[in-house]
Design an enzyme around this catalytic site. Structure first.
Site, short mmCIF file in Angstrom:
data_model
loop_
_atom_site.label_atom_id
_atom_site.label_comp_id
_atom_site.label_asym_id
_atom_site.label_seq_id
_atom_site.Cartn_x
_atom_site.Cartn_y
_atom_site.Cartn_z
N LYS A 174 53.01 39.96 49.86
CA LYS A 174 52.17 38.75 49.83
C LYS A 174 52.96 37.53 50.30
CE LYS A 174 48.19 40.33 49.03
NZ LYS A 174 47.15 40.17 50.05
N GLY B 138 36.25 47.47 48.74
CA GLY B 138 37.02 47.08 47.56
C GLY B 138 36.32 46.07 46.67
N GLN B 139 37.04 45.65 45.62
CA GLN B 139 36.44 44.78 44.61
C GLN B 139 35.91 43.47 45.21
OE1 GLN B 139 39.09 42.89 41.86
NE2 GLN B 139 37.51 42.48 40.35
N ILE C 137 41.00 38.74 39.54
CA ILE C 137 39.57 38.54 39.80
C ILE C 137 38.74 39.45 38.89
CG2 ILE C 137 37.74 38.62 41.55
CD1 ILE C 137 39.90 36.45 42.09
N TYR D 174 54.12 44.66 46.09
CA TYR D 174 52.89 43.92 46.41
C TYR D 174 53.21 42.44 46.61
CZ TYR D 174 48.20 41.93 45.55
OH TYR D 174 47.03 41.24 45.64
N GLY E 89 38.64 46.01 54.17
CA GLY E 89 38.63 46.25 52.72
C GLY E 89 37.26 45.98 52.11
N1 SER Z 1 44.86 41.32 40.82
C1 SER Z 1 46.04 41.65 41.58
C2 SER Z 1 46.84 42.67 40.88
O1 SER Z 1 46.77 42.72 39.68
C3 SER Z 1 46.87 40.43 41.77
O2 SER Z 1 46.55 39.84 42.98
O3 SER Z 1 47.56 43.37 41.50
#
Ligand code: SER
Length: 326
Positions: free
Chosen positions: A151, A15-16, A177, A147, A12
């Site tokens: 996790k 990615g950010q 983040i 999601y 990844g």
């Molecule tokens: N920043 C992520 C999201 O909004 C959360 O881990 O899906």
């Protein structure tokens, strides 16, 4: 005694978090010692020119294995994931990338005797039954997004591989983040990034969650610090492994807009909640991260005021140079 980390792979990396973590790791461990990997999305010249880059698909184990062998990888930072909002639009893809991807990474790590693995979790592991304020380390984990399901399962799977097979795996539950280098892709906390870009560019923003929506957040330098610090501590000092709460700041969307107005007085923010409101409402307001502080010395540096100053300075400079791509 922990094995030495010499050859690192980041998944990844386009990615950010991955894009900035790769550069931070290259600075720390040497450019050639950090392999950046991605899936389809074209990497930036910075990422490609500063060290090795390969395309893989974490949902296909053999593609991971190929590069692990080619570069003699002994450490993995596994960042590739489908985030919460995209995950709700495509739950099957979310399961495939997040769950099968994590399983494949762990299997390859086991078969190739990796020294250490970092796999982050998220505040998405929590759900509406979780205590909202100062959410404890040990608490109810009943997420309502795919999601979040991946996790929680990922945390459990990592802890299983630690206990059952003796792998050295570490991870923390990241809050939203915030950063200015690479935009996040399809998360619920994305509004807290987009608001800065729009404030600098257009002096206005339409936010997709309500003004009173409060979530835990973290600035990128602290996010990188967490990933690097947690990997450096002696394994024997850790009681937890893959599920550390890490906290830095907590604010409502309205408080964020007010902070930006201190620097850009003409900035206006409107609120038009969409499907992401329900996701945000199911996540905590703030986290108790005392386990991370005690076990590996976690301590963030940025609060809302310091982050806003830094974000706006960087974005304003970029805008003046005509390079604010958003
Ligand atoms: N920043 C992520 C999201 O909004 C959360 O881990 O899906």
């Amino acid at each position: 005694m922990a094995k030495e980390m010499t050859k690192i792979m980041v998944t990844g990396s386009v990615g950010q978090i991955g894009s900035e973590l790769t550069m931070a790791l290259r600075k720390k461990y040497g450019n050639d010692n950090v392999l950046a990997t991605g899936h389809k999305t074209k990497p930036s010249p910075e990422l490609c020119d500063s060290g090795p880059f390969e395309f893989i698909n974490v949902a296909q184990k053999e593609t991971i294995e190929e590069v692990v062998k080619k570069y003699n990888i002994d450490t993995i930072y596994h960042l590739s994931a489908i985030l919460s909002a995209v995950g709700e639009k495509n739950p099957k893809l979310c399961w495939d990338v997040n769950m099968n991807g994590t399983y494949n990474i762990l299997e390859v790590a086991l078969e190739h005797e990796m020294a250490r693995i970092f796999i982050p979790s998220s505040i998405a592991a929590f759900g509406p039954e979780t205590p909202l304020d100062n959410t404890p380390q040990e608490t109810i984990l009943r997420p309502k997004t795919m999601y979040g399901v991946t996790k929680v399962a990922g945390e459990l799977l990592c802890d299983y591989y630690v206990k059952r097979f003796g792998l050295d795996i570490r991870g923390c539950r990241y809050p939203g983040i915030i950063s200015y280098e690479t935009l996040p892709g399809g998360g619920t906390t994305d509004y807290a990034v987009a608001i800065y870009f729009e404030a600098v560019k257009n002096k206005k923003y339409t936010c997709f969650v309500r003004e009173d929506t409060r979530l835990p957040m973290m600035y990128m330098p602290d996010c990188l610090k967490a990933a690097i610090d947690i990997m450096e501590i002696d394994f024997s000092q850790l009681k937890h492994h893959s599920d550390f709460n890490v906290s830095a700041m907590s604010f409502s969307a309205g408080e964020l807009a007010d902070e930006i107005k201190k620097f850009i007085p003409e900035f206006t923010c409107e609120y038009e909640p969409d499907f992401r409101q329900d996701i945000a409402d199911s996540w905590p307001n703030s986290l108790d991260d005392s386990a991370a502080r005690e076990e590996w010395g976690w301590e963030p540096s940025y609060d809302l005021a310091a982050m806003t100053k830094d974000m706006l300075e960087a974005l304003t400079k970029r805008h003046a140079e005509g390079k604010l791509n958003y």
